[in-house]
Design a protein around this motif. Structure first.
Motif, PDB file in Angstrom:
ATOM      1  N   GLY A  27      11.487 -14.882 -61.703  1.00 22.12           N
ATOM      2  CA  GLY A  27      11.221 -14.764 -63.009  1.00 22.12           C
ATOM      3  C   GLY A  27      10.868 -13.195 -63.298  1.00 22.12           C
ATOM      4  N   TYR A  28      10.643 -12.476 -62.187  1.00 23.27           N
ATOM      5  CA  TYR A  28      10.261 -10.992 -62.401  1.00 23.27           C
ATOM      6  C   TYR A  28      11.553 -10.407 -62.170  1.00 23.27           C
ATOM      7  CZ  TYR A  28       5.293 -12.037 -62.516  1.00 23.27           C
ATOM      8  OH  TYR A  28       4.035 -12.341 -62.924  1.00 23.27           O
ATOM      9  N   GLY A  29      11.628  -8.809 -62.437  1.00 19.54           N
ATOM     10  CA  GLY A  29      12.640  -7.811 -62.231  1.00 19.54           C
ATOM     11  C   GLY A  29      12.697  -7.202 -60.869  1.00 19.54           C
ATOM     12  N   ILE A  30      13.589  -6.976 -60.436  1.00 17.21           N
ATOM     13  CA  ILE A  30      13.800  -6.084 -59.051  1.00 17.21           C
ATOM     14  C   ILE A  30      14.437  -4.880 -59.602  1.00 17.21           C
ATOM     15  CG2 ILE A  30      13.524  -7.968 -57.578  1.00 17.21           C
ATOM     16  CD1 ILE A  30      16.471  -7.815 -57.129  1.00 17.21           C
ATOM     17  N   PHE A  31      14.134  -3.805 -58.828  1.00 18.43           N
ATOM     18  CA  PHE A  31      14.605  -2.528 -59.083  1.00 18.43           C
ATOM     19  C   PHE A  31      15.427  -2.033 -57.791  1.00 18.43           C
ATOM     20  CE2 PHE A  31      11.371  -3.237 -62.041  1.00 18.43           C
ATOM     21  CZ  PHE A  31      11.657  -2.714 -63.216  1.00 18.43           C
ATOM     22  N   ALA A  32      16.472  -1.496 -57.765  1.00 20.43           N
ATOM     23  CA  ALA A  32      16.928  -0.838 -56.603  1.00 20.43           C
ATOM     24  C   ALA A  32      17.343   0.671 -56.843  1.00 20.43           C
ATOM     25  CB  ALA A  32      18.378  -1.592 -56.411  1.00 20.43           C
ATOM     26  N   SER A  33      17.341   1.325 -55.583  1.00 22.98           N
ATOM     27  CA  SER A  33      17.862   2.588 -55.452  1.00 22.98           C
ATOM     28  C   SER A  33      18.373   2.710 -54.112  1.00 22.98           C
ATOM     29  CB  SER A  33      16.400   3.433 -55.709  1.00 22.98           C
ATOM     30  OG  SER A  33      16.599   4.705 -55.472  1.00 22.98           O
ATOM     31  N   VAL A  34      19.264   3.576 -54.355  1.00 22.26           N
ATOM     32  CA  VAL A  34      20.080   3.996 -53.040  1.00 22.26           C
ATOM     33  C   VAL A  34      20.695   5.307 -53.153  1.00 22.26           C
ATOM     34  CG1 VAL A  34      22.230   2.849 -53.850  1.00 22.26           C
ATOM     35  CG2 VAL A  34      21.656   3.090 -51.293  1.00 22.26           C
ATOM     36  N   SER A  35      20.441   6.221 -52.049  1.00 24.20           N
ATOM     37  CA  SER A  35      21.064   7.498 -52.189  1.00 24.20           C
ATOM     38  C   SER A  35      22.429   7.277 -51.469  1.00 24.20           C
ATOM     39  CB  SER A  35      20.317   8.215 -51.216  1.00 24.20           C
ATOM     40  OG  SER A  35      20.341   7.854 -50.061  1.00 24.20           O
ATOM     41  N   ALA A  36      23.346   8.238 -52.069  1.00 17.48           N
ATOM     42  CA  ALA A  36      24.895   8.151 -51.640  1.00 17.48           C
ATOM     43  C   ALA A  36      25.381   9.685 -51.448  1.00 17.48           C
ATOM     44  CB  ALA A  36      25.779   7.377 -52.479  1.00 17.48           C
ATOM     45  N   SER A  37      25.849   9.945 -50.270  1.00 17.22           N
ATOM     46  CA  SER A  37      26.263  11.070 -50.067  1.00 17.22           C
ATOM     47  C   SER A  37      27.945  11.127 -50.193  1.00 17.22           C
ATOM     48  CB  SER A  37      25.762  12.000 -49.122  1.00 17.22           C
ATOM     49  OG  SER A  37      26.204  11.350 -47.713  1.00 17.22           O
ATOM     50  N   TYR A  38      28.515  12.059 -51.083  1.00 15.74           N
ATOM     51  CA  TYR A  38      29.933  11.850 -51.080  1.00 15.74           C
ATOM     52  C   TYR A  38      30.465  13.500 -51.166  1.00 15.74           C
ATOM     53  CZ  TYR A  38      28.285  12.007 -55.969  1.00 15.74           C
ATOM     54  OH  TYR A  38      27.680  12.237 -57.151  1.00 15.74           O
ATOM     55  N   SER A  39      31.797  13.675 -50.966  1.00 18.11           N
ATOM     56  CA  SER A  39      32.329  15.018 -50.994  1.00 18.11           C
ATOM     57  C   SER A  39      33.804  14.788 -51.098  1.00 18.11           C
ATOM     58  CB  SER A  39      32.066  15.913 -49.790  1.00 18.11           C
ATOM     59  OG  SER A  39      32.349  15.359 -48.745  1.00 18.11           O
TER      60      SER A  39
END
Length: 134
Positions: A27-39
């Protein structure tokens, strides 16, 4: 040429507490964070796929600051949070979230990388567990 690389995936609750090694109620919300490096790539896209027992769903992550991606704002969130809600009916258990990055290099080849994270669901938001954090 061209490269994409995913960093560590952080899954947190509303308070920003990591869910790595702890559980959250359905019932609760989850939060996601991810770093990405790209070139040297085009068509960069990060998606997260998850299934809390009611079919697989996929959401496209948005770049919220340079190289950091998060859920888009959820229209169902009264506070306009960038979250995904776990259905209240979700059974207790461990659920896997899969993050995939795809992009094209100059030659038009698709580059991809995948990372996973898990969320442990235990109990639901309507239970009083007497911790005072309901």
């Amino acid at each position: 040429s061209g490269k994409v690389e995913l960093g560590n995936v952080a899954i947190t609750n509303l308070l920003g507490t990591s869910l790595n090694g702890s559980s959250i109620k359905s019932g609760y919300g989850i939060f996601a964070s991810v770093s990405a490096s790209y070139s040297d790539v085009t068509d960069l896209k990060l998606t997260m796929t998850y299934n809390f027992g009611f079919g697989s769903k996929s959401v496209t992550l948005q770049e919220t600051s340079s190289g950091v991606f998060a859920f888009p704002v959820n229209a169902a969130s009264p506070a306009g949070n960038r979250c995904v809600y776990i259905p209240v009916e979700a059974a207790d258990g461990t659920y896997t979230l899969t993050i995939t990055v795809t992009a094209k290099n100059a030659a038009g080849e698709v580059l991809t990388e995948t990372k996973t994270a898990t969320v442990v669901v235990k109990g639901n938001m309507y239970e009083d567990d007497f911790t005072g954090d309901s």
